[in-house]
Design a protein around this motif. Structure first.
Motif, PDB file in Angstrom:
ATOM      1  N   TRP A  23       0.979  -1.066   0.336  1.00  0.00           N
ATOM      2  CA  TRP A  23      -0.201  -0.122  -0.046  1.00  0.00           C
ATOM      3  C   TRP A  23       0.873   1.441  -0.356  1.00  0.00           C
ATOM      4  CZ3 TRP A  23      -5.238   0.664  -0.571  1.00  0.00           C
ATOM      5  CH2 TRP A  23      -5.748  -0.940  -1.185  1.00  0.00           C
ATOM      6  N   TYR A  24       1.815   1.210   0.318  1.00  0.00           N
ATOM      7  CA  TYR A  24       3.199   2.598   0.482  1.00  0.00           C
ATOM      8  C   TYR A  24       3.147   2.901  -0.948  1.00  0.00           C
ATOM      9  CZ  TYR A  24       3.240   1.448   5.781  1.00  0.00           C
ATOM     10  OH  TYR A  24       3.029   1.460   6.695  1.00  0.00           O
ATOM     11  N   PHE A  25       3.333   1.536  -1.687  1.00  0.00           N
ATOM     12  CA  PHE A  25       3.985   1.769  -2.575  1.00  0.00           C
ATOM     13  C   PHE A  25       2.145   2.308  -3.854  1.00  0.00           C
ATOM     14  CE2 PHE A  25       6.966  -1.782  -2.316  1.00  0.00           C
ATOM     15  CZ  PHE A  25       7.828  -1.412  -2.196  1.00  0.00           C
ATOM     16  N   TYR A  26       1.500   1.978  -3.855  1.00  0.00           N
ATOM     17  CA  TYR A  26       0.926   1.827  -4.653  1.00  0.00           C
ATOM     18  C   TYR A  26       0.146   3.812  -3.669  1.00  0.00           C
ATOM     19  CZ  TYR A  26      -0.553  -2.585  -4.017  1.00  0.00           C
ATOM     20  OH  TYR A  26      -0.848  -4.379  -4.111  1.00  0.00           O
ATOM     21  N   GLY A  27       0.335   4.456  -2.876  1.00  0.00           N
ATOM     22  CA  GLY A  27       0.847   5.129  -2.585  1.00  0.00           C
ATOM     23  C   GLY A  27       1.485   6.171  -2.951  1.00  0.00           C
ATOM     24  N   LEU A  28       2.863   5.751  -3.837  1.00  0.00           N
ATOM     25  CA  LEU A  28       3.469   6.649  -4.207  1.00  0.00           C
ATOM     26  C   LEU A  28       3.385   6.820  -5.354  1.00  0.00           C
ATOM     27  CD1 LEU A  28       6.617   4.760  -1.673  1.00  0.00           C
ATOM     28  CD2 LEU A  28       6.524   7.391  -2.670  1.00  0.00           C
ATOM     29  N   GLY A  29       2.675   6.112  -6.495  1.00  0.00           N
ATOM     30  CA  GLY A  29       2.953   5.962  -7.611  1.00  0.00           C
ATOM     31  C   GLY A  29       2.062   6.974  -7.604  1.00  0.00           C
ATOM     32  N   PHE A  30       0.112   6.781  -6.997  1.00  0.00           N
ATOM     33  CA  PHE A  30      -0.531   7.816  -6.808  1.00  0.00           C
ATOM     34  C   PHE A  30      -0.027   9.002  -6.725  1.00  0.00           C
ATOM     35  CE2 PHE A  30      -3.390  10.946  -4.287  1.00  0.00           C
ATOM     36  CZ  PHE A  30      -5.209  10.866  -5.034  1.00  0.00           C
ATOM     37  N   LEU A  31       0.862   9.383  -5.663  1.00  0.00           N
ATOM     38  CA  LEU A  31       1.572  10.742  -5.647  1.00  0.00           C
ATOM     39  C   LEU A  31       2.181  11.444  -7.445  1.00  0.00           C
ATOM     40  CD1 LEU A  31       2.922  10.716  -2.331  1.00  0.00           C
ATOM     41  CD2 LEU A  31       0.454  11.684  -3.126  1.00  0.00           C
ATOM     42  N   ALA A  32       3.465  10.041  -7.538  1.00  0.00           N
ATOM     43  CA  ALA A  32       3.975  10.069  -8.660  1.00  0.00           C
ATOM     44  C   ALA A  32       3.310  10.957  -9.683  1.00  0.00           C
ATOM     45  CB  ALA A  32       4.886   9.109  -9.577  1.00  0.00           C
ATOM     46  N   LEU A  33       2.366  10.209 -10.564  1.00  0.00           N
ATOM     47  CA  LEU A  33       2.073  10.763 -11.410  1.00  0.00           C
ATOM     48  C   LEU A  33       0.835  12.019 -11.212  1.00  0.00           C
ATOM     49  CD1 LEU A  33       1.457   9.631 -15.139  1.00  0.00           C
ATOM     50  CD2 LEU A  33      -0.291   8.609 -14.478  1.00  0.00           C
ATOM     51  N   GLY A  34       0.537  12.019 -10.272  1.00  0.00           N
ATOM     52  CA  GLY A  34      -0.843  13.696 -10.034  1.00  0.00           C
ATOM     53  C   GLY A  34       0.483  14.125  -9.448  1.00  0.00           C
ATOM     54  N   VAL A  35       1.621  14.011  -9.792  1.00  0.00           N
ATOM     55  CA  VAL A  35       2.645  15.731  -9.689  1.00  0.00           C
ATOM     56  C   VAL A  35       2.547  15.827 -11.424  1.00  0.00           C
ATOM     57  CG1 VAL A  35       4.935  16.315  -8.690  1.00  0.00           C
ATOM     58  CG2 VAL A  35       3.321  15.211  -7.213  1.00  0.00           C
ATOM     59  N   TYR A  36       3.148  14.831 -12.102  1.00  0.00           N
ATOM     60  CA  TYR A  36       3.387  15.355 -13.043  1.00  0.00           C
ATOM     61  C   TYR A  36       2.648  15.412 -14.539  1.00  0.00           C
ATOM     62  CZ  TYR A  36       6.087  13.580 -17.439  1.00  0.00           C
ATOM     63  OH  TYR A  36       6.806  14.238 -18.622  1.00  0.00           O
ATOM     64  N   PHE A  63      -3.675   3.190  -9.105  1.00  0.00           N
ATOM     65  CA  PHE A  63      -3.307   3.802  -8.099  1.00  0.00           C
ATOM     66  C   PHE A  63      -2.482   4.845  -9.063  1.00  0.00           C
ATOM     67  CE2 PHE A  63      -4.282   0.934  -4.493  1.00  0.00           C
ATOM     68  CZ  PHE A  63      -5.550   1.616  -4.034  1.00  0.00           C
ATOM     69  N   TYR A  64      -1.874   4.819  -9.521  1.00  0.00           N
ATOM     70  CA  TYR A  64      -1.083   5.561 -10.390  1.00  0.00           C
ATOM     71  C   TYR A  64      -2.139   6.630 -11.465  1.00  0.00           C
ATOM     72  CZ  TYR A  64       2.737   6.420 -14.069  1.00  0.00           C
ATOM     73  OH  TYR A  64       3.133   7.050 -14.927  1.00  0.00           O
ATOM     74  N   TYR A  65      -2.707   5.889 -12.068  1.00  0.00           N
ATOM     75  CA  TYR A  65      -3.645   6.612 -12.999  1.00  0.00           C
ATOM     76  C   TYR A  65      -4.528   7.256 -12.355  1.00  0.00           C
ATOM     77  CZ  TYR A  65      -1.487   4.479 -16.871  1.00  0.00           C
ATOM     78  OH  TYR A  65      -0.850   4.878 -18.300  1.00  0.00           O
ATOM     79  N   ILE A  66      -5.335   6.451 -11.168  1.00  0.00           N
ATOM     80  CA  ILE A  66      -6.155   7.295 -10.136  1.00  0.00           C
ATOM     81  C   ILE A  66      -5.936   8.834  -9.260  1.00  0.00           C
ATOM     82  CG2 ILE A  66      -7.924   7.561  -8.425  1.00  0.00           C
ATOM     83  CD1 ILE A  66      -8.378   4.279  -8.725  1.00  0.00           C
ATOM     84  N   GLY A  67      -4.604   8.673  -9.930  1.00  0.00           N
ATOM     85  CA  GLY A  67      -3.879  10.115  -9.256  1.00  0.00           C
ATOM     86  C   GLY A  67      -3.869  10.409  -9.988  1.00  0.00           C
ATOM     87  N   SER A  68      -3.116  10.859 -10.791  1.00  0.00           N
ATOM     88  CA  SER A  68      -3.386  11.486 -12.091  1.00  0.00           C
ATOM     89  C   SER A  68      -4.531  12.215 -12.246  1.00  0.00           C
ATOM     90  CB  SER A  68      -2.738  10.733 -13.426  1.00  0.00           C
ATOM     91  OG  SER A  68      -3.718  10.176 -13.966  1.00  0.00           O
ATOM     92  N   SER A  69      -5.565  11.944 -11.463  1.00  0.00           N
ATOM     93  CA  SER A  69      -6.937  12.237 -11.832  1.00  0.00           C
ATOM     94  C   SER A  69      -7.270  12.868 -10.693  1.00  0.00           C
ATOM     95  CB  SER A  69      -8.665  11.043 -12.159  1.00  0.00           C
ATOM     96  OG  SER A  69      -7.649   9.574 -12.921  1.00  0.00           O
ATOM     97  N   VAL A  70      -7.447  12.644  -9.597  1.00  0.00           N
ATOM     98  CA  VAL A  70      -6.984  13.513  -8.591  1.00  0.00           C
ATOM     99  C   VAL A  70      -6.439  14.528  -8.194  1.00  0.00           C
ATOM    100  CG1 VAL A  70      -7.258  12.918  -6.104  1.00  0.00           C
ATOM    101  CG2 VAL A  70      -8.207  10.828  -7.107  1.00  0.00           C
ATOM    102  N   ILE A  71      -5.428  14.215  -8.151  1.00  0.00           N
ATOM    103  CA  ILE A  71      -4.287  15.626  -7.710  1.00  0.00           C
ATOM    104  C   ILE A  71      -4.217  16.245  -9.432  1.00  0.00           C
ATOM    105  CG2 ILE A  71      -1.738  16.172  -7.578  1.00  0.00           C
ATOM    106  CD1 ILE A  71      -1.532  13.392  -6.314  1.00  0.00           C
ATOM    107  N   GLY A  72      -4.672  15.687 -10.773  1.00  0.00           N
ATOM    108  CA  GLY A  72      -4.719  16.668 -11.747  1.00  0.00           C
ATOM    109  C   GLY A  72      -5.168  17.496 -11.656  1.00  0.00           C
ATOM    110  N   THR A  73      -7.190  17.335 -10.730  1.00  0.00           N
ATOM    111  CA  THR A  73      -8.264  18.267 -10.702  1.00  0.00           C
ATOM    112  C   THR A  73      -7.765  19.087  -9.992  1.00  0.00           C
ATOM    113  OG1 THR A  73      -9.927  16.296 -11.904  1.00  0.00           O
ATOM    114  CG2 THR A  73     -10.773  17.900 -10.303  1.00  0.00           C
ATOM    115  N   ILE A  74      -7.815  18.838  -8.410  1.00  0.00           N
ATOM    116  CA  ILE A  74      -7.738  19.048  -7.170  1.00  0.00           C
ATOM    117  C   ILE A  74      -6.037  20.185  -7.912  1.00  0.00           C
ATOM    118  CG2 ILE A  74      -5.996  19.732  -5.252  1.00  0.00           C
ATOM    119  CD1 ILE A  74      -7.158  16.462  -4.201  1.00  0.00           C
ATOM    120  N   GLY A  75      -5.534  19.580  -8.765  1.00  0.00           N
ATOM    121  CA  GLY A  75      -4.616  21.080  -9.098  1.00  0.00           C
ATOM    122  C   GLY A  75      -4.808  22.948  -9.277  1.00  0.00           C
ATOM    123  N   GLY A  76      -6.191  22.093  -9.989  1.00  0.00           N
ATOM    124  CA  GLY A  76      -6.767  23.084 -10.750  1.00  0.00           C
ATOM    125  C   GLY A  76      -7.809  23.954 -10.165  1.00  0.00           C
TER     126      GLY A  76
END
Length: 399
Positions: free
Chosen positions: A216-229, A344-357
């Motif tokens: 789950w720590y790795f899933y979280g790191l993947g979530f954050l990685a693509l989200g930031v990018y 989680f990697y791709y969900i991160g891009s959806s969630v953080i990508g939108t929050i960034g807006g």
């Protein structure tokens, strides 16, 4: 390897490069239009970014489904469905009468897109042997970076000459042509053994991957990685056009950093014998943090340098964590753990990508920089937690 085998390998390699290019061009092409959607549909930046977020969200869940279906239906069939279907849906985006229908089409497109990345590596592993597989795999991965760049640069260039409707049609037509070429290059699976689909086994494998708490720590790191990018490249166009006066075409060319960012991934490979994964991941997070911070400086060369450093950090970050997931999971759960990581990697891009807006709407570019820095700090915390977990496991194993 005889001439016939070499010719087959070359055709497959070129086909997978094309398939990867089509997938990521269709996925990230609309990222160029976010600024225009805010104007044409009279909405905020965060609402406009949903055009990308909703596709990555449905793609994430689609990968779990497509991987299971391919065991019954066949690898090439799924990949062809993915490429042709997503290209048709991409063209339809340009005809959407309102933003709600546009989002619906993009949601369906994300699900269709899932078929190719979910199956591609499995197909290569089954059809190629020896050193053919890693070479073709490297080409496939290169295609993902080049596909994102291709989609954005084609869209940006056409956008400067006409409007986003025409730009969507042009890119969709190009990816459709490439998808047809893929059909003739890639042969049906010869080493594929059909299996009866079992929901019980599928759910059991996912549960096994969920029970392994360290993953789950790795899933979280993947979530954050693509989200930031994704947050970075979703909104960087706003200050580049508004504050620095760049044209849409020039903004499109900043995505070349996605190609250059592969330097980070290659560096990780070269240093893997000298440093631990944790040490290299820490360095990757530091690089991402530095790159993000530099984009807040109001001087264009420094901003561009920041984009390059962040891209290198991101590719290294993703490379390290995805490999760590595979090596840490129990044998029975490896495939499912990798699928959950990508979920989680791709969900991160959806969630953080939108929050960034949302942060851009309220605080401008500095707000986006702030949320990305917070994500990197969370990354350091997760890295520390996984290190503690692994040390605890090692200690118990030696007692």
């Amino acid at each position: 390897m005889d001439v016939t085998d070499e010719a087959k390998t070359n055709k497959i390699t070129w086909g997978m490069l094309i398939g990867s290019l089509v997938t990521f061009a269709n996925l990230y092409g609309p990222q160029t239009f976010i600024q225009h959607f805010t104007h044409d549909f009279h909405m905020s930046a965060s609402e406009s970014s949903l055009v990308l977020s909703i596709s990555t969200f449905t793609l994430a869940f689609g990968m779990l489904v497509m991987a299971a279906i391919s065991n019954t239906w066949g690898r090439k069939n799924i990949m062809v469905f993915s490429l042709i279907g997503s290209s048709i849906l991409y063209i339809l985006v340009g005809f959407a009468p309102n933003f709600e229908i546009l989002l619906t089409i993009r949601a369906l497109e994300g699900f269709a897109l899932a078929g190719f990345p979910a199956i591609a590596v499995t197909y290569l592993a089954e059809e190629l042997s020896g050193n053919q597989f890693p070479k073709s795999l490297a080409v496939y991965i290169t295609g993902s970076g080049f596909g994102g760049f291709f989609g954005r640069i084609v869209s940006s260039s056409v956008l400067d000459l006409s409007n986003w409707h025409i730009a969507v049609f042009v890119l969709g037509t190009l990816t459709m042509i490439l998808s047809i070429i893929f059909i003739f290059l890639v042969e049906p699976s010869k080493h594929f053994v059909p299996q009866e689909f079992s929901i019980k086994n599928w759910i059991g494998g996912i549960i096994a991957a969920c029970k392994d708490t360290k993953l789950w720590y790795f899933y979280g790191l993947g979530f954050l990685a693509l989200g930031v990018y994704v947050a970075m490249f979703n909104y960087i166009g706003f200050p580049l056009i508004k504050d620095f006066g760049l044209s849409q075409t020039l903004v499109g060319f900043i995505f070349i950093f996605q190609l250059m960012g592969s330097i980070g991934s290659m560096t990780v490979g070269k240093l893997s014998d000298r440093f631990s994964r944790a040490q290299m991941l820490c360095a990757s997070l530091v690089s991402a943090l530095i790159g993000i911070s530099l984009t807040a400086v109001h001087f264009l060369p420094i901003v561009l340098m920041g984009l390059f450093i962040l891209s290198c950090g991101f590719f290294a970050w993703h490379n390290l964590v995805s490999g760590w997931v595979s090596s840490s999971a129990i044998p029975a759960a490896k495939a499912y753990a990798s699928s959950l990581y990508l979920l989680f990697y791709y969900i991160g891009s959806s969630v953080i990508g939108t929050i960034g807006g949302n942060f851009y709407d309220t605080s401008g570019w500095n707000g986006v920089v702030g949320i990305m820095i917070i994500c990197c700090i969370l990354g350091f915390i997760l890295l520390g937690l996984v290190e503690m977990k692994l040390k605890k496991i090692t200690k118990h194993a030696t007692i």
